[in-house]
Design a protein around this motif. Sequence first.
Motif, short mmCIF file in Angstrom:
data_model
loop_
_atom_site.label_atom_id
_atom_site.label_comp_id
_atom_site.label_asym_id
_atom_site.label_seq_id
_atom_site.Cartn_x
_atom_site.Cartn_y
_atom_site.Cartn_z
N PHE A 1 0.86 -1.18 0.00
CA PHE A 1 0.00 0.00 0.00
C PHE A 1 0.90 1.23 0.00
N ASN A 2 1.05 1.83 -1.18
CA ASN A 2 2.01 2.91 -1.38
C ASN A 2 1.72 4.12 -0.50
N SER A 3 0.45 4.49 -0.35
CA SER A 3 0.11 5.70 0.41
C SER A 3 0.43 5.55 1.89
N ILE B 1 1.58 -5.96 3.44
CA ILE B 1 0.96 -7.12 4.09
C ILE B 1 1.73 -8.34 3.60
N ASN B 2 2.24 -9.13 4.52
CA ASN B 2 3.04 -10.31 4.17
C ASN B 2 2.36 -11.57 4.69
N ILE B 3 2.18 -12.54 3.83
CA ILE B 3 1.62 -13.84 4.23
C ILE B 3 2.65 -14.91 3.91
N GLU B 4 3.13 -15.59 4.94
CA GLU B 4 4.18 -16.59 4.78
C GLU B 4 3.60 -18.01 4.80
N PHE B 5 4.28 -18.89 4.10
CA PHE B 5 3.88 -20.31 4.06
C PHE B 5 5.14 -21.15 3.94
N ASN C 1 2.10 -17.57 8.71
CA ASN C 1 1.68 -16.39 9.45
C ASN C 1 1.39 -15.18 8.58
N LEU C 2 0.90 -14.15 9.24
CA LEU C 2 0.59 -12.86 8.62
C LEU C 2 1.26 -11.77 9.45
N TYR C 3 1.88 -10.81 8.78
CA TYR C 3 2.41 -9.65 9.49
C TYR C 3 2.48 -8.46 8.54
N PHE C 4 2.64 -7.28 9.12
CA PHE C 4 2.68 -6.03 8.37
C PHE C 4 4.03 -5.37 8.61
N SER C 5 4.60 -4.78 7.57
CA SER C 5 5.93 -4.19 7.72
C SER C 5 6.08 -3.01 6.77
N ASN C 6 7.07 -2.15 7.07
CA ASN C 6 7.38 -1.02 6.18
C ASN C 6 8.37 -1.42 5.09
N LYS C 7 8.99 -2.59 5.27
CA LYS C 7 9.86 -3.15 4.25
C LYS C 7 9.40 -4.57 3.98
N LYS C 8 9.39 -4.93 2.73
CA LYS C 8 8.88 -6.25 2.33
C LYS C 8 9.69 -7.36 2.98
#
Length: 226
Positions: free
Chosen positions: A148-150, A155-159, A175-182
């Motif tokens: 989300f650029n703005s 949003i990262n979904i790992e498997f 899991n799921l987590y949110f970050s400012n860097k991919k």
Amino acid sequence: RVEDWQKYLQPHPIVGRLIQRLVWLELDNNGQIVNSFRPTEDGSLITNQDDEILLDQNHFITVAHSALLSSDDTAKWQAHLKDYKVNPLFEQFGALLSDMSKFKDGIIDDRLGWLTDSFTLRDVLKKLGYERDNSEDGGYFYSYYKYFNSLNIYINIEFSGSMLPEEKIPAVLYNLYFSNKKGFKDSAIALDKLPKVLLAEGYANYMAVANASSGFDPNWKDKLIW
């Protein structure tokens, strides 16, 4: 701004019809909800109790979402849209904001160990706008992301991982987590610092993968290929 919304959106010959298929929120200068409402064909603004309201020109408007409203208001709006046979422009009330206090370090993992396959997982996330993460040595990758650029938030979904070229193999949801860097799980954003709508929609995406799986497998570690 209310003034801009009423000048550019509500009277527009095309957009004006589209916004009638959405529920909106009026916010005061502190961002607090004053009213939730829907525009009608005759230009009126009505609540889920069919009361007509007027907007304060000094206030702001945003799109409503179940993460911003009480469960009672959400249920009333769902009933209202059904009674008026309104075909929503998009889903506003499907992603619920669950209790996130049980998760630590910004990592959501309550569907860890749910078993699916790499193609099903890929297809679900691609339809939701996710992209495959960069592959590591040997052509393996272990997550999908949506940016989300703005907000400068991923949003990262790992498997459990897949390889390139892709083959249909067992895949375990992690899991799921949110970050400012991919992909920076170690610097995951604290869940209470995230916009509520983004958190709810991200969790709904995570659950969409789980719901397309065969469910939790107590022996999921034995299903890993590597």
